[in-house]
Design a protein around this motif. Structure first.
Motif, PDB file in Angstrom:
ATOM      1  N   ILE A  94       0.878  -1.172   0.000  1.00 54.89           N
ATOM      2  CA  ILE A  94       0.000   0.000   0.000  1.00 54.89           C
ATOM      3  C   ILE A  94       0.911   1.216   0.000  1.00 54.89           C
ATOM      4  CG2 ILE A  94      -1.858   1.230   1.168  1.00 54.89           C
ATOM      5  CD1 ILE A  94      -2.551  -1.370   2.627  1.00 54.89           C
ATOM      6  N   LEU A  95       0.776   2.075  -0.997  1.00 52.21           N
ATOM      7  CA  LEU A  95       1.675   3.209  -1.185  1.00 52.21           C
ATOM      8  C   LEU A  95       0.915   4.524  -1.075  1.00 52.21           C
ATOM      9  CD1 LEU A  95       3.556   1.818  -4.324  1.00 52.21           C
ATOM     10  CD2 LEU A  95       4.306   1.680  -1.925  1.00 52.21           C
ATOM     11  N   ALA A  96       1.593   5.546  -0.565  1.00 47.43           N
ATOM     12  CA  ALA A  96       0.952   6.856  -0.436  1.00 47.43           C
ATOM     13  C   ALA A  96       1.983   7.974  -0.464  1.00 47.43           C
ATOM     14  CB  ALA A  96       0.142   6.937   0.855  1.00 47.43           C
ATOM     15  N   SER A  99      -0.003  10.789   3.364  1.00 47.61           N
ATOM     16  CA  SER A  99       0.135  10.582   4.809  1.00 47.61           C
ATOM     17  C   SER A  99       0.421   9.125   5.132  1.00 47.61           C
ATOM     18  CB  SER A  99      -1.136  11.022   5.548  1.00 47.61           C
ATOM     19  OG  SER A  99      -2.206  10.136   5.277  1.00 47.61           O
ATOM     20  N   TRP A 100       1.026   8.912   6.290  1.00 37.77           N
ATOM     21  CA  TRP A 100       1.329   7.561   6.759  1.00 37.77           C
ATOM     22  C   TRP A 100       0.051   6.775   7.011  1.00 37.77           C
ATOM     23  CZ3 TRP A 100       0.400   5.448  11.759  1.00 37.77           C
ATOM     24  CH2 TRP A 100       1.009   4.207  11.978  1.00 37.77           C
ATOM     25  N   THR A 101      -1.002   7.458   7.517  1.00 34.12           N
ATOM     26  CA  THR A 101      -2.242   6.761   7.841  1.00 34.12           C
ATOM     27  C   THR A 101      -2.909   6.173   6.601  1.00 34.12           C
ATOM     28  OG1 THR A 101      -3.470   8.853   7.722  1.00 34.12           O
ATOM     29  CG2 THR A 101      -2.665   8.159   9.890  1.00 34.12           C
ATOM     30  N   ALA A 102      -2.625   6.725   5.428  1.00 37.25           N
ATOM     31  CA  ALA A 102      -3.219   6.214   4.195  1.00 37.25           C
ATOM     32  C   ALA A 102      -2.712   4.815   3.854  1.00 37.25           C
ATOM     33  CB  ALA A 102      -2.942   7.162   3.033  1.00 37.25           C
ATOM     34  N   THR A 117       5.478  -1.751   8.270  1.00 38.02           N
ATOM     35  CA  THR A 117       5.848  -0.505   7.608  1.00 38.02           C
ATOM     36  C   THR A 117       7.046  -0.735   6.700  1.00 38.02           C
ATOM     37  OG1 THR A 117       5.028   0.792   9.475  1.00 38.02           O
ATOM     38  CG2 THR A 117       6.604   1.874   7.996  1.00 38.02           C
ATOM     39  N   VAL A 118       7.041  -0.089   5.560  1.00 32.30           N
ATOM     40  CA  VAL A 118       8.143  -0.174   4.606  1.00 32.30           C
ATOM     41  C   VAL A 118       9.113   0.970   4.881  1.00 32.30           C
ATOM     42  CG1 VAL A 118       8.746  -0.033   2.159  1.00 32.30           C
ATOM     43  CG2 VAL A 118       6.686  -1.251   2.859  1.00 32.30           C
ATOM     44  N   ASP A 119      10.405   0.657   5.028  1.00 33.09           N
ATOM     45  CA  ASP A 119      11.381   1.729   5.285  1.00 33.09           C
ATOM     46  C   ASP A 119      11.746   2.441   3.985  1.00 33.09           C
ATOM     47  OD1 ASP A 119      13.368   0.232   3.914  1.00 33.09           O
ATOM     48  OD2 ASP A 119      14.008  -0.737   5.759  1.00 33.09           O
ATOM     49  N   ASP A 120      12.506   3.515   4.092  1.00 28.89           N
ATOM     50  CA  ASP A 120      12.816   4.364   2.942  1.00 28.89           C
ATOM     51  C   ASP A 120      13.572   3.621   1.850  1.00 28.89           C
ATOM     52  OD1 ASP A 120      11.543   6.457   4.159  1.00 28.89           O
ATOM     53  OD2 ASP A 120      13.373   7.400   4.937  1.00 28.89           O
ATOM     54  N   ASP A 121      14.507   2.765   2.229  1.00 22.73           N
ATOM     55  CA  ASP A 121      15.282   2.032   1.227  1.00 22.73           C
ATOM     56  C   ASP A 121      14.392   1.090   0.424  1.00 22.73           C
ATOM     57  OD1 ASP A 121      17.610   3.299   1.963  1.00 22.73           O
ATOM     58  OD2 ASP A 121      18.251   1.703   3.338  1.00 22.73           O
ATOM     59  N   LYS A 132       6.204   8.442  -0.303  1.00 24.31           N
ATOM     60  CA  LYS A 132       6.747   8.821   0.992  1.00 24.31           C
ATOM     61  C   LYS A 132       6.418   7.813   2.090  1.00 24.31           C
ATOM     62  CE  LYS A 132       6.586  13.776   0.006  1.00 24.31           C
ATOM     63  NZ  LYS A 132       6.048  15.100   0.428  1.00 24.31           N
ATOM     64  N   TYR A 133       5.363   7.035   1.866  1.00 23.32           N
ATOM     65  CA  TYR A 133       4.918   6.107   2.901  1.00 23.32           C
ATOM     66  C   TYR A 133       4.518   4.778   2.250  1.00 23.32           C
ATOM     67  CZ  TYR A 133       4.305  10.715   4.991  1.00 23.32           C
ATOM     68  OH  TYR A 133       4.506  11.998   5.410  1.00 23.32           O
ATOM     69  N   GLY A 134       4.665   3.706   3.007  1.00 24.06           N
ATOM     70  CA  GLY A 134       4.286   2.408   2.465  1.00 24.06           C
ATOM     71  C   GLY A 134       4.116   1.361   3.546  1.00 24.06           C
ATOM     72  N   SER A 135       3.266   0.371   3.247  1.00 21.50           N
ATOM     73  CA  SER A 135       3.095  -0.799   4.103  1.00 21.50           C
ATOM     74  C   SER A 135       3.149  -2.039   3.221  1.00 21.50           C
ATOM     75  CB  SER A 135       1.756  -0.769   4.848  1.00 21.50           C
ATOM     76  OG  SER A 135       1.730   0.271   5.805  1.00 21.50           O
ATOM     77  N   TYR A 136       3.623  -3.120   3.805  1.00 22.92           N
ATOM     78  CA  TYR A 136       3.679  -4.409   3.117  1.00 22.92           C
ATOM     79  C   TYR A 136       2.815  -5.388   3.895  1.00 22.92           C
ATOM     80  CZ  TYR A 136       5.575  -8.949   1.639  1.00 22.92           C
ATOM     81  OH  TYR A 136       5.710 -10.237   1.189  1.00 22.92           O
ATOM     82  N   LEU A 137       2.026  -6.197   3.194  1.00 24.62           N
ATOM     83  CA  LEU A 137       1.198  -7.181   3.882  1.00 24.62           C
ATOM     84  C   LEU A 137       0.960  -8.407   3.019  1.00 24.62           C
ATOM     85  CD1 LEU A 137      -2.582  -6.370   3.682  1.00 24.62           C
ATOM     86  CD2 LEU A 137      -0.911  -4.791   2.702  1.00 24.62           C
ATOM     87  N   LYS A 138       0.556  -9.478   3.694  1.00 29.84           N
ATOM     88  CA  LYS A 138       0.166 -10.716   3.027  1.00 29.84           C
ATOM     89  C   LYS A 138      -1.321 -10.949   3.273  1.00 29.84           C
ATOM     90  CE  LYS A 138       4.647 -13.083   3.247  1.00 29.84           C
ATOM     91  NZ  LYS A 138       5.363 -14.310   3.698  1.00 29.84           N
ATOM     92  N   THR A 139      -2.040 -11.355   2.229  1.00 25.44           N
ATOM     93  CA  THR A 139      -3.471 -11.587   2.347  1.00 25.44           C
ATOM     94  C   THR A 139      -3.874 -12.658   1.338  1.00 25.44           C
ATOM     95  OG1 THR A 139      -5.650 -10.525   2.376  1.00 25.44           O
ATOM     96  CG2 THR A 139      -4.042  -9.664   0.790  1.00 25.44           C
TER      97      THR A 139
END
Length: 332
Positions: A94-96, A99-102, A117-121, A132-139
C-alpha cells in the motif's frame, strides 16, 4: 425448523455465501436460490478479489464489522488448498504520498500474518515515483471466476436448487413457490425492491490484462490498484458514487492506464484482454436486518459495496442467525 423452505434472492458472492451458511447451520432445510444473473453476469465476477477492506467499510457496529472481516478471512483461509476454488495467498504494498495513515488498515493489521511498515530504502526500490509512505502485507486473492462456480457446485452438492427469475416486489415471491423465509441478497436491486435510498451505485472501471509475471499487488491513492490474478491481472480503478453509467469511459481508461503504468512501468506492454465496468451496491452501513413484510419473513443482506468478497462469509453468519431466530418465532 429443518424441514423449512428458504428462498435466497441473488446469486452473487453475497447470495452464494449466504446460501452456504444456511446449509451449514440449518440442516435438512430446502434452500432455493432465485436470480436472473449468474456467474459472469454478476457484479461479483468483475471484482479484483483482493482481501483488503477499505477503512470506511461499516457494518452495524465496529465490533461486528471486525468480526465479519475476521470470519471471512478464516473462511477463505480454510479453502485455499482446494483445487479450482480461485483462492491463493498474495502479498504486496500500500503506497501513499499524502500521509502515513493512508497506508494503514485497521481491519487487517491484527489479522493477517504480515503487516509492516516499509522503510525508505525498500520504498525507493518498489516503484518509480516519490512515494513517501508504504506498508507491506500478506493476504488472499479470491477470484470470483473460480469461486462462484465452486460455490454453486458446493451448494448443489448440498441439495440446493437454482431458479432463474427475479422479483420487483415482495408480493411476487409466491410466484416462485411457498417459502418460510426469504433472504434478500439482491445487491443494487434492493434500492428499488426496498425503496432504500441509502443504497447507491458506486461505478468501477478496470482493465483486465495478461501479466503472468506480476507477483505483487499495489494499492495507491486515487483508487489506484494493480492486482495479479490467477487468470488475468486487474488494473483500476474508479469510485463514481451515484453513477449508473455502465459504458467504458475513455477518460477513465487513460487515467487508470497512466496511474498503473507509473507504478509498474512494465505493464505498459501488457496485452489488454478487456475493459470492464461494474456498479457496486454501496451503502453507508451494510444492511443485515430482519423484517416482516405483509406476513413474509425476510432477512435483508445487502449493501456491501466493493467488499462483498471480503465480508460476506462473515456477514452471512449474522444474517443466518437472524433467519434462525425468525424461524423459531422470536420477536423482532
Amino acid at each position: 425448523m429443518g424441514d423449512c423452505h428458504i428462498g435466497v434472492f441473488g446469486s452473487g458472492v453475497v447470495g452464494l455465501n449466504t446460501a452456504l451458511e444456511l446449509q451449514k447451520q440449518i440442516r435438512n432445510a430446502k434452500i432455493t436460490i432465485i436470480a436472473d444473473k449468474f456467474l459472469e453476469d454478476t457484479t461479483s465476477d468483475k471484482a479484483a478479489g483482493i482481501f483488503i477492506p477499505a477503512d470506511y467499510f461499516a457494518g452495524p457496529t465496529p465490533q461486528i464489522t471486525q468480526e465479519w472481516i475476521d470470519d471471512s478471512f478464516h473462511f477463505y483461509e480454510g479453502l485455499k488448498d482446494e483445487a479450482g476454488v480461485g483462492i491463493k495467498e498474495i502479498s504486496g504494498y500500500i503506497l501513499a504520498k499524502s500521509s502515513w495513515t493512508a497506508t494503514r488498515n485497521r481491519f487487517m493489521e491484527g489479522l493477517v500474518p504480515v503487516f509492516r511498515t516499509v522503510d525508505d530504502d525498500e520504498l525507493a526500490s518498489i516503484s518509480p515515483g516519490d512515494w513517501k509512505y508504504g506498508s507491506y502485507l500478506k493476504t488472499y486473492l479470491v477470484e470470483c471466476r473460480g469461486f462462484l462456480p465452486w460455490a454453486m457446485h458446493r451448494f448443489k452438492q448440498n441439495g440446493g436448487q437454482f431458479v432463474n427469475g427475479r422479483i420487483d416486489s415482495f408480493s411476487e415471491v409466491e410466484n416462485f413457490g411457498k417459502f418460510d423465509l426469504i433472504m434478500n441478497c439482491t445487491g443494487l436491486g434492493a434500492r428499488a425492491l426496498c425503496n432504500d435510498r441509502r443504497l447507491t451505485p458506486m461505478r468501477g472501471q478496470v482493465y483486465k490484462v495478461s501479466a503472468p509475471w506480476l507477483d505483487k499487488f499495489y494499492l495507491a491513492e486515487h483508487t489506484t490498484y494493480i492486482v495479479p490474478g490467477i487468470w488475468a491481472a486487474t488494473l483500476g480503478g474508479t469510485k463514481n458514487y451515484g453513477s449508473w453509467d455502465t459504458s467504458v469511459s475513455k477518460y477513465d481508461s487513460a487515467s487508470i492506464w497512466d496511474r498503473c503504468t507509473r507504478i509498474v512501468p512494465k505493464l505498459s506492454t501488457a496485452p489488454v484482454i478487456k475493459e470492464i465496468v461494474g456498479l457496486r451496491p454501496h451503502r453507508d452501513i451494510v444492511r443485515v436486518e430482519p423484517e416482516i413484510i405483509n406476513g413474509l419473513k425476510v432477512v435483508h443482506h445487502y449493501g456491501h459495496g466493493g467488499y462483498g468478497v471480503t465480508s460476506s462469509p462473515g456477514s452471512a453468519k449474522t444474517a443466518t442467525s437472524m433467519a434462525i431466530n425468525m424461524l423459531k418465532g422470536s420477536k423482532l
